[in-house]
Design an enzyme around this catalytic site. Structure first.
Site, mmCIF file in Angstrom:
data_model
loop_
_atom_site.group_PDB
_atom_site.id
_atom_site.type_symbol
_atom_site.label_atom_id
_atom_site.label_comp_id
_atom_site.label_asym_id
_atom_site.label_seq_id
_atom_site.Cartn_x
_atom_site.Cartn_y
_atom_site.Cartn_z
ATOM 1 N N CYS A 1 99.681 58.759 37.564
ATOM 2 C CA CYS A 1 100.008 59.888 36.690
ATOM 3 C C CYS A 1 98.785 60.450 35.966
ATOM 4 O O CYS A 1 98.919 61.326 35.122
ATOM 5 C CB CYS A 1 101.068 59.484 35.668
ATOM 6 S SG CYS A 1 100.590 58.105 34.610
ATOM 7 N N ASP B 1 92.563 56.782 31.398
ATOM 8 C CA ASP B 1 92.085 55.640 30.617
ATOM 9 C C ASP B 1 91.460 54.567 31.500
ATOM 10 O O ASP B 1 90.495 53.917 31.101
ATOM 11 C CB ASP B 1 93.235 55.034 29.806
ATOM 12 C CG ASP B 1 93.378 55.694 28.440
ATOM 13 O OD1 ASP B 1 92.405 56.316 27.983
ATOM 14 O OD2 ASP B 1 94.456 55.585 27.833
ATOM 15 N N HIS C 1 93.722 72.125 24.028
ATOM 16 C CA HIS C 1 94.827 73.089 24.159
ATOM 17 C C HIS C 1 94.386 74.333 24.912
ATOM 18 O O HIS C 1 95.112 74.862 25.762
ATOM 19 C CB HIS C 1 95.320 73.488 22.766
ATOM 20 C CG HIS C 1 96.464 72.668 22.283
ATOM 21 N ND1 HIS C 1 96.899 72.704 20.990
ATOM 22 C CD2 HIS C 1 97.271 71.785 22.913
ATOM 23 C CE1 HIS C 1 97.935 71.891 20.852
ATOM 24 N NE2 HIS C 1 98.175 71.322 21.999
ATOM 25 N N GLU D 1 96.335 50.874 33.104
ATOM 26 C CA GLU D 1 95.310 51.793 32.613
ATOM 27 C C GLU D 1 94.118 51.083 31.977
ATOM 28 O O GLU D 1 93.251 51.734 31.394
ATOM 29 C CB GLU D 1 95.913 52.799 31.634
ATOM 30 C CG GLU D 1 96.779 52.206 30.553
ATOM 31 C CD GLU D 1 97.523 53.262 29.755
ATOM 32 O OE1 GLU D 1 97.085 54.423 29.715
ATOM 33 O OE2 GLU D 1 98.572 52.916 29.174
#
Length: 602
Positions: free
Chosen positions: A511, A464, A195, A440
């Site tokens: 993405c 990933d 975060h 992925e």
């Protein structure tokens, strides 16, 4: 004497300022027995501390500038919600009453239990949520120990222009210090997806994490130079080095300011190739940031936030409201919603796991589409909500971690069942809603042609894909040096997927973080990528690179990088691919730019 320390650059920019070393002075938590007649008084002491922590965070939130990105407030709200959750308000209270232990010890035991849950999570982004647990619990502990408010929470301007050196920072710390005008921060711990680092990027604060024992090597008020992109911290710089970085800082600031002119421009290479630039999102509040960046839609909308930190999975109407807000906020631009990417180790029900089995390796266990198919009721609820939201705008549905054709066909079959149900109920939805699969894991990339026959689009999740291909955890400090997007195996899998899309006329997007990294833009264009999706803050710089690129002028040996086994050689070839755009930017500002491997003198 000049000292240069290397860490993980997580937020770009050059900062020059004096060090302010931050010590949180965590209390020493020990267990002691509470007399029976004092148990309720001890419970009250804990609840009072939790309430004080909430008030502190609310005060911090009230000091956030109105024009700050929406996710700034959401981080603080997340911590406030955690302070309202029964895992912190009820479980430790029960421990005090049952064990007759002190509040600090009960809280510490619950903290350890929660951290163990997060440590077992396979998803790097969700695993770093353990930091939020630590931050919230530490705040309560400091209140229980009657510690005074930390220096950085006193807004008297003492931190203006300083570079913060700390073991770690909370989102609340970061917001407060940004409000006080800090120049940058360096921490000993943290990952690229925490975060705090996401917040640093949103706020434009240069930042480096993972600099081991940095507080041992830096003195308070010592002059420092921070390169947030290269992950370099320099102490004791000589005059020439200082002058170089001063020039680079001015040039970087001018460069970022100049990007605004690209917002209204179409995304097209110099030789006429049109490219689609999309944004990644995970909260409804992200829509404002995405719109301000000029994105052409959302290429990845994560839905996990709806399932986390709650007692039960969200009902259909709640999900419908969330998806409708997003799609209407995008004003008919496409929104690609990824079905929930949770796992056997990810708690969505206030403490119970979705399965009761012991997971030895959750990264290879029951997660994403695998979990969706073993929880059909929960999956159908989400699919119905997404379909109903498609009546309000352009929505695409994307299934995560597809590895077999059986999984894809099962997911599509459940979707068709949901359509029939909605038809019977007279519900409106887009009957031509597009379906896609995420590539992925290596198996799905190798079999991309097979999947391309049965979907409307493919999307490469490089985060990933790289981890599974190279068998490394990118937030594990001991092995993340192996995380390499230029590894030939990774590049070949990406190229294989793009080729499958071309062969069957199926759009392929990317993405993962690689899509928003300027170092790889021209290479990805050369490989044939036409749809990029990224953090909105990266969008304008990627657009500039695309618009300044002539594909016909890229080096003839560009794609030979897929055959290069030596990492240094691959980096050098990447520099050759990027040289024209680097030189153009440098010439426009007249400064010398230091790349990862050498200095180009312009």
């Amino acid at each position: 004497m000049t000292l240069e320390l290397q860490g993980i650059g997580v937020s770009r920019g050059i900062a020059i300022g004096r060090a302010h070393i931050l010590f949180h002075n965590q209390p020493d938590v020990r267990e002691y027995l509470i007399p029976a007649f004092s148990i309720e008084q001890e419970v009250e002491r804990l609840l009072d501390a939790i309430e004080q922590a909430k008030q502190q965070l609310k005060s911090i939130r009230n000091h956030i500038p109105a024009n700050a990105p929406a996710d700034v407030t959401s981080f603080i709200d997340t911590h406030i919600l955690m302070l309202n959750d029964s895992s912190l308000t009820k479980v430790p209270v029960d421990m005090i009453r049952q064990r007759r232990c002190n509040a600090e010890w009960a809280l510490q035991l619950q903290r350890d239990a929660l951290i163990n849950v997060f440590n077992e999570m396979d998803d790097p982004y969700l695993r770093t949520r353990r930091d939020d647990v630590d931050h919230v619990v530490n705040r309560i502990h400091r209140i229980l120990a009657d510690q005074e408010v930390a220096d950085h929470e006193i807004a008297d301007g003492r931190l203006k222009g300083h570079i913060i050196i700390a073991e770690d920072l909370t989102p609340a710390d970061t917001v407060l210090m940004q409000h006080q005008g800090i120049a940058a921060f360096v921490t000993e711990h943290g990952g690229a997806t925490s975060h705090t680092t996401i917040l640093a990027r949103s706020l434009g604060i240069p930042a480096i994490v993972g600099v081991e024992s940095v507080r041992r090597y830096v003195q308070d008020n010592e002059p420092l130079i921070i390169d947030g992109e290269a992950g370099i911290m320099i102490a004791g710089a000589d005059e020439s080095t200082l002058k170089e970085y001063q020039q680079r800082r001015i040039a970087f600031d001018e460069h970022i300011s100049s990007l605004s002119r690209y917002k209204s421009q179409p995304t097209r290479t110099r030789d006429g190739k049109t490219i689609t630039l999309l944004a990644n999102a995970e909260l409804p509040e992200d829509i404002t940031t995405i719109s301000n960046a000029g994105a052409q839609g959302i290429g990845l909308y994560r839905t996990e936030f709806l399932y986390m930190n709650r007692l039960a999975p969200p009902e259909e109407e709640e999900q419908l409201a969330a998806y409708r807000d997003v799609v209407e906020g995008m004003n008919n631009q496409p929104v690609t919603i990824r079905t929930f990417d949770l796992g056997a180790d990810k708690t969505v029900d206030g403490g119970r796991h979705l399965t009761q089995t012991v997971v030895t390796n959750p990264a290879l266990g029951l997660r994403a589409i695998r979990l969706c198919l073993t929880q059909p009721a929960m999956f159908r609820t989400q699919l119905r909500a997404i379909l109903r939201a498609s009546a309000y705008g352009k929505i695409k549905i994307m299934f995560p971690m597809i590895s077999t054709m059986h999984e894809l066909l099962q997911a599509r079959n459940l979707l068709e069942q949901c359509k029939l149900e909605l038809d019977k109920e007279g519900m409106e939805y887009d009957r031509q809603v597009e379906i896609g699969a995420m590539i992925e894991i290596p198996a799905s990339a190798v079999c991309a042609e097979m999947f391309a026959r049965h979907v409307d689009f493919l999307s490469i999740g490089t985060n990933d894909l790289i981890q599974y291909t190279l068998a490394i955890d990118r937030i594990d400090d001991t092995v993340n040096y192996l995380y390499d997007p230029l590894h030939p195996a990774v590049l070949r899998l990406i190229h294989m997927t793009l080729e499958a899309g071309r062969k069957f006329n199926v759009p392929v997007s990317m993405c993962g973080e690689m899509a928003g990294d300027p170092r790889y833009t021209r290479l990805l264009l050369a490989m044939g990528l036409e749809h990029f999706s990224m953090h909105p803050n990266a969008l304008l710089e990627i657009k500039q690179i695309i618009n300044e690129t002539d594909l016909s002028l890229l080096p003839a040996n560009t794609l030979s990088i897929m055959e290069v086994s030596d990492a240094l050689e691959a980096d050098m070839l990447l520099e050759q691919i990027n040289a024209p755009i680097i030189i153009k930017i440098c010439l426009s500002f007249g400064f010398l730019i230091r790349t990862d491997k050498r200095i180009l003198i312009i």
